[in-house]
Enzyme design. Structure first.
Site, PDB file in Angstrom:
ATOM      1  N   GLU A  21      10.697  -5.451  15.803  1.00 35.74           N
ATOM      2  CA  GLU A  21      10.220  -4.623  14.684  1.00 35.74           C
ATOM      3  C   GLU A  21      10.070  -3.167  15.100  1.00 35.74           C
ATOM      4  O   GLU A  21      10.084  -2.281  14.249  1.00 35.74           O
ATOM      5  CB  GLU A  21       8.866  -5.135  14.177  1.00 35.74           C
ATOM      6  CG  GLU A  21       8.939  -6.457  13.459  1.00 35.74           C
ATOM      7  CD  GLU A  21       7.584  -6.883  12.937  1.00 35.74           C
ATOM      8  OE1 GLU A  21       7.430  -6.972  11.702  1.00 35.74           O
ATOM      9  OE2 GLU A  21       6.676  -7.109  13.773  1.00 35.74           O
ATOM     10  N   TYR A  53       0.779  13.589  -8.800  1.00 40.40           N
ATOM     11  CA  TYR A  53       1.276  12.350  -8.212  1.00 40.40           C
ATOM     12  C   TYR A  53       2.575  12.548  -7.450  1.00 40.40           C
ATOM     13  O   TYR A  53       2.853  11.811  -6.521  1.00 40.40           O
ATOM     14  CB  TYR A  53       1.395  11.216  -9.234  1.00 40.40           C
ATOM     15  CG  TYR A  53       1.997  11.593 -10.568  1.00 40.40           C
ATOM     16  CD1 TYR A  53       3.354  11.677 -10.734  1.00 40.40           C
ATOM     17  CD2 TYR A  53       1.180  11.846 -11.663  1.00 40.40           C
ATOM     18  CE1 TYR A  53       3.908  12.016 -11.950  1.00 40.40           C
ATOM     19  CE2 TYR A  53       1.705  12.177 -12.887  1.00 40.40           C
ATOM     20  CZ  TYR A  53       3.086  12.267 -13.024  1.00 40.40           C
ATOM     21  OH  TYR A  53       3.623  12.608 -14.221  1.00 40.40           O
ATOM     22  N   GLU A  73      -2.506  -2.879   7.878  1.00 43.52           N
ATOM     23  CA  GLU A  73      -3.923  -2.562   7.682  1.00 43.52           C
ATOM     24  C   GLU A  73      -4.224  -1.137   8.165  1.00 43.52           C
ATOM     25  O   GLU A  73      -4.918  -0.376   7.482  1.00 43.52           O
ATOM     26  CB  GLU A  73      -4.798  -3.559   8.451  1.00 43.52           C
ATOM     27  CG  GLU A  73      -4.798  -4.968   7.886  1.00 43.52           C
ATOM     28  CD  GLU A  73      -3.667  -5.858   8.389  1.00 43.52           C
ATOM     29  OE1 GLU A  73      -3.771  -7.082   8.195  1.00 43.52           O
ATOM     30  OE2 GLU A  73      -2.674  -5.356   8.965  1.00 43.52           O
ATOM     31  N   LYS A  98       4.604  -5.589   2.393  1.00 39.53           N
ATOM     32  CA  LYS A  98       5.705  -5.693   3.360  1.00 39.53           C
ATOM     33  C   LYS A  98       6.543  -6.910   2.957  1.00 39.53           C
ATOM     34  O   LYS A  98       6.365  -8.011   3.468  1.00 39.53           O
ATOM     35  CB  LYS A  98       5.141  -5.841   4.773  1.00 39.53           C
ATOM     36  CG  LYS A  98       6.163  -5.730   5.877  1.00 39.53           C
ATOM     37  CD  LYS A  98       5.468  -5.786   7.240  1.00 39.53           C
ATOM     38  CE  LYS A  98       6.471  -5.732   8.369  1.00 39.53           C
ATOM     39  NZ  LYS A  98       5.812  -5.920   9.678  1.00 39.53           N
TER      40      LYS A  98
END
Length: 123
Positions: A21, A53, A73, A98
């Site tokens: 990863e 935004y 997290e 994810k």
């Protein structure tokens, strides 16, 4: 307190705990909810009086592309801090997804809320 949403913001990121990863970019998706008072902006039809935004989406994208967190997290915390401090948001909810991270699951995600919902003075 009013809410402004950014939903489905897609950004490729270097994220994950496994060695493989750390060598590839993976797609993430962000859903953001922010508390603010939109009355002044609505009354004056003025972008400078509300949450931009587009600018927030760009800032999140830059943060994600420049990071290499192991955990979604940790990334969710960093995104919430960016929004609260750079854009002066009193309360934010951040969901980081994810997709495809776990076999046989369409998605994994974390969702956090930071700050306090406060009416504050009416403008």
């Amino acid at each position: 307190m009013d809410r402004v949403f950014i939903e489905g913001l897609k950004v490729d990121a270097l994220i994950g705990v496994y060695d493989w990863e750390r060598e590839i970019l993976q797609p993430l998706e962000f859903d953001i909810e922010m508390a603010t008072n939109i009355q002044p902006a609505a009354a004056g039809d003025n972008l400078e009086l509300t949450l931009d935004y587009f600018a927030i989406s760009q800032a999140i994208t830059e943060l994600v592309k420049g990071s290499s967190f192991k955990l979604i997290e940790s990334l969710a915390e960093a995104v919430s801090e960016l929004i609260r401090h750079q854009f002066h948001v009193c309360w934010v909810q951040v969901k980081v997804s994810k997709p495809g991270a776990v076999p046989n699951a369409r998605n994994v995600a974390v969702q956090i809320q930071r700050g306090t919902l406060s009416q504050g003075p009416q403008q």
